[in-house]
Design an enzyme around this catalytic site. Structure first.
Site, PDB file in Angstrom:
ATOM      1  N   THR A 277       0.846  -1.194   0.000  1.00 35.30           N
ATOM      2  CA  THR A 277       0.000   0.000   0.000  1.00 35.30           C
ATOM      3  C   THR A 277       0.878   1.239   0.000  1.00 35.30           C
ATOM      4  O   THR A 277       1.857   1.320   0.748  1.00 35.30           O
ATOM      5  CB  THR A 277      -0.936   0.033   1.228  1.00 35.30           C
ATOM      6  OG1 THR A 277      -1.788  -1.105   1.194  1.00 35.30           O
ATOM      7  CG2 THR A 277      -1.801   1.290   1.216  1.00 35.30           C
TER       8      THR A 277
ATOM      9  N   PHE B  19       1.187   5.136   0.821  1.00 39.20           N
ATOM     10  CA  PHE B  19       0.596   6.146   1.688  1.00 39.20           C
ATOM     11  C   PHE B  19       1.149   7.522   1.348  1.00 39.20           C
ATOM     12  O   PHE B  19       2.314   7.656   0.957  1.00 39.20           O
ATOM     13  CB  PHE B  19       0.909   5.852   3.158  1.00 39.20           C
ATOM     14  CG  PHE B  19       0.207   4.638   3.720  1.00 39.20           C
ATOM     15  CD1 PHE B  19      -0.913   4.780   4.516  1.00 39.20           C
ATOM     16  CD2 PHE B  19       0.682   3.362   3.464  1.00 39.20           C
ATOM     17  CE1 PHE B  19      -1.566   3.671   5.045  1.00 39.20           C
ATOM     18  CE2 PHE B  19       0.048   2.244   3.991  1.00 39.20           C
ATOM     19  CZ  PHE B  19      -1.079   2.403   4.777  1.00 39.20           C
TER      20      PHE B  19
END
Length: 375
Positions: free
Chosen positions: A257, A259
Site C-alpha cells: 500500500t 501512503f
C-alpha cells in the site's frame, strides 16, 4: 506555493466488563465531535495560554499542550523529528499506524475515526500531519482520499510504501474448529480469500466486513467472541491479547500500500534527488483534449507514473450539443496525475504553464521526495 494554489500498553486478555470498557476508552480514535470540543476548549483558554496575544489556540494538541505549526523544514527532517503527532485512520494496530511510524520515526501516532477526520485534525492543528493510504497493489486506488485531497487545503510532502502482511487472530484457546466467522476490512477479506478456503477445510466461515483490520481484532477482544477470528496485523495481536492462528495469509505476497504524507505547508522542491509531483486538473469537453494535456509532459520527456479520473462533485454532468441538434450528457471529470519530476525543475514549470493555457482547473497537490526504499 508552486504554480499556484489555484492552479491553485499492550493489552492483556480482559476478565471483567469494567476492564473491557476501560480498553475501549483508551483506544478510542479521534472523532469529528472530539475535534470540535478541542476547538471550543482552545477558544475558551486562548488568552491564558498565549498571554492575550490574540493568536488562535487551535494549536492545542490532544493533551492540551501547546504545539508549533509544522513548517517545511520540520518535514524535511521528519525522520529525526521526535514526537510529531501524526494522524492515521483506524485504531491502534492498523496497518496505517505502522505506515505512520515508518514515515515519521519516533512519532506519536494518533488514531482517527475516518479519513476526513484525519484531514480535519491536521487543519485544526490537533496533529502536525497525517499519513493516509492512496492506493494498494491489489485493491487499486482509495477514491475517497482523492476526493478529500481536492476538498481540503493540505499538501503532499512525502510518500511511503508499506508491505501489508495479514495474520489470522483469535482469542487464546480458540481453535479452527470453533471459528464460524472471520471479521476484517473488506479488502483484507478479499486479499486472503483463497488462503482462508485452504485453512478451513471442513467448513466455510462467514466473512463479516468491518471498518478496519485492527478494529476487527479489538471488537473480538472486547466482546470475548469465542466463535470469531480476525484478519489483522501482528501488532494488533500483541495489543489485544490475541493468539496467531496463521501468519502471512495474504494470497499475494506482493501486497503493498502506498501512503501519502500530508501537512499544512508544502516543502521546498529540490533538484538532484528523485522527486514526484502530484497535480489535479480538469478540461473542456472535446476530441483529443486529454491527449493534448498529456502531450505537455511527453514532449518534455517527463514520465507519468499514475493517472486517475474522478467525476467532478460540483458539476457531475455536462450537457453538450453534438452539432446535429442533439443534446448529449457527459460526466465532467477531474484528472489526478503523478509525474517523476520536481517543481524545482524548469521542465516541470514549463509543462504546467503549458497545461494551464487550456485547463479549466489546475492545482499542484505537492512536490515531494519519492520513496525509493523497499516496502
Amino acid at each position: 506555493m508552486y504554480l499556484a494554489h489555484s492552479l491553485q500498553h499492550p493489552i492483556c486478555q480482559t476478565t471483567t466488563s469494567h476492564e473491557s470498557q476501560s480498553m475501549a476508552r483508551r483506544l478510542r480514535p479521534i472523532t469529528v465531535p472530539s475535534i470540535e470540543r478541542l476547538r471550543r476548549r482552545s477558544n475558551a483558554t486562548s488568552n491564558s495560554l498565549f498571554g492575550g496575544s490574540g493568536h488562535s489556540a487551535r494549536a492545542l494538541k490532544i493533551n492540551a499542550s501547546l504545539t508549533r505549526p509544522l513548517t517545511s523544514s520540520d518535514v524535511n527532517k521528519s525522520a529525526n523529528c521526535p514526537k510529531l503527532k501524526v494522524a492515521y485512520q483506524g485504531v491502534p494496530g492498523a496497518h496505517s499506524e505502522a505506515a505512520a511510524g515508518k514515515a515519521y520515526l519516533n512519532c506519536e501516532a494518533v488514531p482517527c475515526e475516518f479519513f476526513e477526520t484525519a484531514f480535519e485534525a491536521v487543519e485544526a492543528r490537533v496533529v502536525d500531519c497525517a499519513v493516509l493510504p492512496i492506493e494498494n497493489s491489489l485493491g487499486g486506488s482509495i477514491h475517497r482520499n482523492y476526493d478529500l485531497l481536492l476538498r481540503h487545503n493540505l499538501h503532499i510532502v512525502g510518500e511511503v510504501q508499506h508491505a501489508v502482511r495479514h495474520c489470522l487472530l483469535a482469542l487464546p484457546g480458540v481453535n479452527f474448529e470453533e471459528i464460524n466467522r472471520v471479521l476484517s476490512h473488506p479488502q483484507a477479506l478479499a486479499q486472503c480469500e483463497h488462503t482462508l478456503t485452504k485453512l478451513f477445510t471442513n467448513k466455510v466461515p462467514v466473512r463479516e466486513a468491518v471498518d478496519d483490520t485492527a478494529g476487527a481484532a479489538q471488537y473480538i477482544a472486547i466482546n470475548k467472541l469465542q466463535d470469531a477470528a480476525a484478519i489483522a496485523s501482528l501488532r494488533a495481536a500483541d495489543l489485544y491479547g490475541m493468539n496467531i492462528l496463521a501468519s502471512d495469509i495474504q494470497d499475494d505476497q506482493d501486497n503493498v500500500t502506498r501512503f501519502l504524507m500530508l501537512a499544512r505547508e508544502p516543502i521546498i522542491p529540490r533538484s538532484g534527488k528523485p522527486f514526484k509531483t502530484s497535480i489535479v486538473f480538469s478540461l473542456e469537453e472535446g476530441p483529443g483534449v486529454l491527449f493534448k494535456a498529456l502531450a505537455v509532459f511527453a514532449m518534455r520527456d517527463i514520465n507519468l507514473t499514475k493517472i486517475e479520473s474522478r467525476p467532478s462533485k460540483k458539476r457531475p454532468l455536462r450537457i453538450c450539443d453534438d452539432g446535429n441538434g442533439m443534446r448529449s450528457k457527459y460526466f465532467d471529470y477531474l484528472f489526478y496525475v503523478d509525474f517523476e519530476a520536481s517543481m524545482a525543475d524548469p521542465n516541470s514549470s514549463n509543462a504546467l504553464n503549458h497545461l494551464k493555457e487550456f485547463a479549466t482547473l489546475l492545482r499542484v497537490l505537492g512536490s515531494y521526495p519519492m520513496d525509493v526504499n523497499q516496502p
